[in-house]
Structure formats: structure tokens, C-alpha cells
Design a protein around this motif. Sequence first.
Motif, PDB file in Angstrom:
ATOM      1  N   ARG A 126      31.850  40.614 -33.736  1.00 27.66           N
ATOM      2  CA  ARG A 126      31.331  40.384 -32.381  1.00 27.66           C
ATOM      3  C   ARG A 126      31.203  38.890 -32.102  1.00 27.66           C
ATOM      4  O   ARG A 126      31.553  38.421 -31.020  1.00 27.66           O
ATOM      5  N   TYR A 127      30.711  38.135 -33.084  1.00 27.45           N
ATOM      6  CA  TYR A 127      30.544  36.695 -32.888  1.00 27.45           C
ATOM      7  C   TYR A 127      31.895  36.007 -32.689  1.00 27.45           C
ATOM      8  O   TYR A 127      32.049  35.138 -31.822  1.00 27.45           O
ATOM      9  N   THR A 128      32.888  36.423 -33.474  1.00 27.66           N
ATOM     10  CA  THR A 128      34.218  35.814 -33.373  1.00 27.66           C
ATOM     11  C   THR A 128      34.832  36.061 -32.001  1.00 27.66           C
ATOM     12  O   THR A 128      35.461  35.179 -31.410  1.00 27.66           O
ATOM     13  N   ILE A 129      34.627  37.259 -31.484  1.00 29.12           N
ATOM     14  CA  ILE A 129      35.207  37.618 -30.187  1.00 29.12           C
ATOM     15  C   ILE A 129      34.417  37.018 -29.026  1.00 29.12           C
ATOM     16  O   ILE A 129      34.985  36.365 -28.133  1.00 29.12           O
ATOM     17  N   GLN A 130      33.103  37.186 -29.057  1.00 31.27           N
ATOM     18  CA  GLN A 130      32.288  36.812 -27.895  1.00 31.27           C
ATOM     19  C   GLN A 130      31.911  35.345 -27.862  1.00 31.27           C
ATOM     20  O   GLN A 130      31.864  34.728 -26.787  1.00 31.27           O
TER      21      GLN A 130
END
Length: 497
Positions: free
Chosen positions: A15-19
Motif C-alpha cells: 500500500r505504501y509503495t502504491i499510494q
Amino acid sequence: MREFVSGTQMKQLDRYTIQEIGIPSLVLMERAARSVYDTMIKERLPLKKVLVLCGSGNNGADGVALARMLHLSNISVDVEILGNPSHFTTEMKQQIEIAKKYQVAFVKNKSLSEYTTIVDAIFGVGLDREVGGGYKEKIKEINQADAKVVAVDIPSGIDSATGKVLGCAVCADWTVSFAYEKLGTVFYEGAEYAGNVRVADIGIVKMPEICFPISTYTFEEKDLKEKLFRRESGNKGTFGKVLLIAGNEMTSGAALLSASSVLHTGAGMVKVYTRKENRAILPVQLPEAMYCFYGKKEIKSEALAESLEWADVVGIGPGLGTNKQAEALLEFVLKYSKRPLVIDADGLNLLKSKLDLLEKYEYPVIMTPHLGEFSRLSGLSIKDWKQQPIELTNELAHRYNVTLVCKDARTVIADGGQNVYVNTTGNSGMATAGSGDVLTGILLGLLAQGYAPLDAAVMGVCVHGLAGDEAAKEKGKYAMVAGDLITYTGDVLKKRG
């Protein structure tokens, strides 16, 4: 050191990598699919006819993307989707649409007998329920097929944090894990279902902004090479003096194994405080050690106090017994020792009634319980530990302010801090009487040489396992005995130090 993550942690990283970083989900998916493709080619899997089995989530979407890559390489490949279309993720819908435009073949209810390789992309790391229904039947078919099996990220049906089989699970020959290896493929049963695990870099990294409550690592052979150090100018005093309180009239072997292990690990001196019935046995078997003998109705308090003062580190427990005399010895040590302490075996069995003294002990302590001893110390069941091995080991270590070496097929080491270690060396041949006594000696030997308690514990368990692996190569797992671990400890330290 390699870091492991649970499914929950992996989702957070995803999630962190995407958002936050801004890498699109489909880009990560392409990298994931390519890494599985590359593994299949590199390992020369039989690709005459491939089936990719997909669930409805993003693990299934990875599988569809992989099928497209195989198709474009002129490899005969079919895709079978097991999930409910109403549950498809956005990425899954997109991957299906792309694959159909490339004329990838989608099939239904095909016999698995015609395929040479099957790809498991059914469930990802988020599975938290028992597998049932049609999924269960399909997994049974996969496991009965003659084809090679490749799992995408984790074998379907394995709990990503504990390795537990959730009803049933795919038994893979290869698992390609993304970014980090999952704890579920490190702990048993998952380790047996995962087969050969390959970790693929797909662009997901643990940024400083992401801080897990507990981070989990394994200490590897290359780390041992970096950590081990022995001064050429040292002497027997430099390398430490160990007091080992071990053995009774029936268990001289435990004292012998542990004391010999101390010396084979590099400590300068060891003194064994043991029952006088061992006077005719131990000095003959291990003349390099010093000895102090006590009788059946005494503990020779003055001699013990002098020995505690003499030592740099103290160990208590192997073969000690659990009678009143052994209990008095443990109480004396907890009250009067001013040295780092390793408590093992019978020492742990006696500790339940001495926890108030343990809590008052002002010096470092390493405790080495197997799961039964852990259960008695914590009041938790073995089943409880199996469900939360990382958290519960760390919690008990924090409660008593000790370094805890919780022994199992995958030993967990913690000191109540943020970092917990899972040992991945060793093998089933080490499940033999006296193996724990050898580990105690290794820990004492490393502590005596000045390594910090957590470092000594992590290194010691790794060395112990590597010695077991060396022994298994030479003797086979069936024929191994604890004494072999001592022999090969020296070889391990010679090669890695």
C-alpha cells in the motif's frame, strides 16, 4: 541478514509503495509476473503445457499476467479462474481484458493430467480462513497431479504469518516470493509446502517511514563471517571463564556435552560444578575442564560462591535434576551471582517457583526453553505459541527482561525489543538427546568471549544449526548424535570465522 514479513506487513508495504511512492499497482504486478516467469525459465521447469490457476484477487491477477508472458513466448498455456467474477479486483479485471486481447486461452474444469507445470495463483498472503468447497477440491487435484507446481508469493492455503495449513494447502516445488520471504514459508508446516523459495525484487522496499512493531530477521552464514572475531594476542583469560552447574549422579553426560561444547566454541576455561558421583567419570572424559564436586546433602556454599566470583559467565541446568538440592542451587545462583547467566533444561523447570528472584536479577540472562518449558513458564499452551510465535516469544522476553531462545524446528530468539530472529539453520537429525546441552555450551562460550547476550544467542543458535547441517552431510540425519554437533562446531567456526 534476511528480513521476513507477515501477510499483514506485506500489505502495508504494498500500500505504501502504491499510494505514497506512486508506483502503480499494475507496474508491480508486471514485475511480479516477470519474476515468476524468469524463475520458471531459469529452473528449466517442464513447460510443454502449463496451467495457471487463478483466484479472484491480485494474486490471481499476477497469474493472468504470467500466463500472458508465457503465451507471448510461444509456450502452451491455459488459464483457469476459480474465483467468483463478482469478487474480481480492478487489477484482475484489467489483466483478464489484456490477456484476452492477446488471445490467451481461458479454460474451465480441465483435467490436470495433461499439464507438465501448474502455477498456483489462487490465494495470496491475505488468506485468513479455512479453505473449503471447490477450492479445497482443486487443491487436492493439484497435489495429486504429476506436474511440477509453482506457487505465486505463497502456497495457497498457508497462513502467511505462522505457516499453519488452513484446512488444506498447495504443495509446491517452487515458491516465488515478492520483495520479502513470508514467515509462512519459514515456519513449519509452510516450509514443507513451499519447496524451493526464491525471493524476487519487484521494487517494494521498507522505507524509514514504515516502522513495524516487530521486525523479523534470520541470521545467516555470511553474517556469522562478519561477526566472529578472535584476537591473536588473547590468552585463556581473555577468552573467558565459564562456570557450568550441571549433571547429577544419573546425568553426567549432560554436563560433559555442555562443558565440552563451551571449550569447542572458544572459551578459555570451564569449571564444572557437579555431584561427586561424577568424579570418576568427567575428568577422564574431559581433562581440559576444572571441577568442583559436591555431595548428595550439601551444595558447598563457600566453594560455589568462590566459583561464581571466579567466572565471567554462569550456566545452570543441563542434567541438574529437579530435586530440592537442585532448587537450592538455582536459588543460590539467582541470589548471589553477579554475572551473565544462561538457564537451560532443569534450571527452567525449577524456575517457575523462582520467578521473583529472576525479576530481581540485575545481570543479563539467556533462557533456552523448548515449547513445553515455554508453556510452563508463560502459562500459555503450545498451540498458543504456534499461532503467534514471534509476538509471544518477544512478549515473554520483555516480561522477564531476558533474552529468550525458544527452541523448535524453527527456533525464535528475542529480547523484548523491536527485532526478533528466526533461525533457519539445522535439520531434523538434531532432534536427539543432548542437542540442547550442546547449544547451552555454545551460548556460554560466546558470552564468555564478550559477545552481547542477543548477539551470542542469535550467533549460537546459527552455529548450532550449521554444525547439525555439517553432521548431516557426513553421517546422515538418522545416525546423528549430540556429540557430533560438538565435533562440527569447531569446523563451522573454522570455516566461517
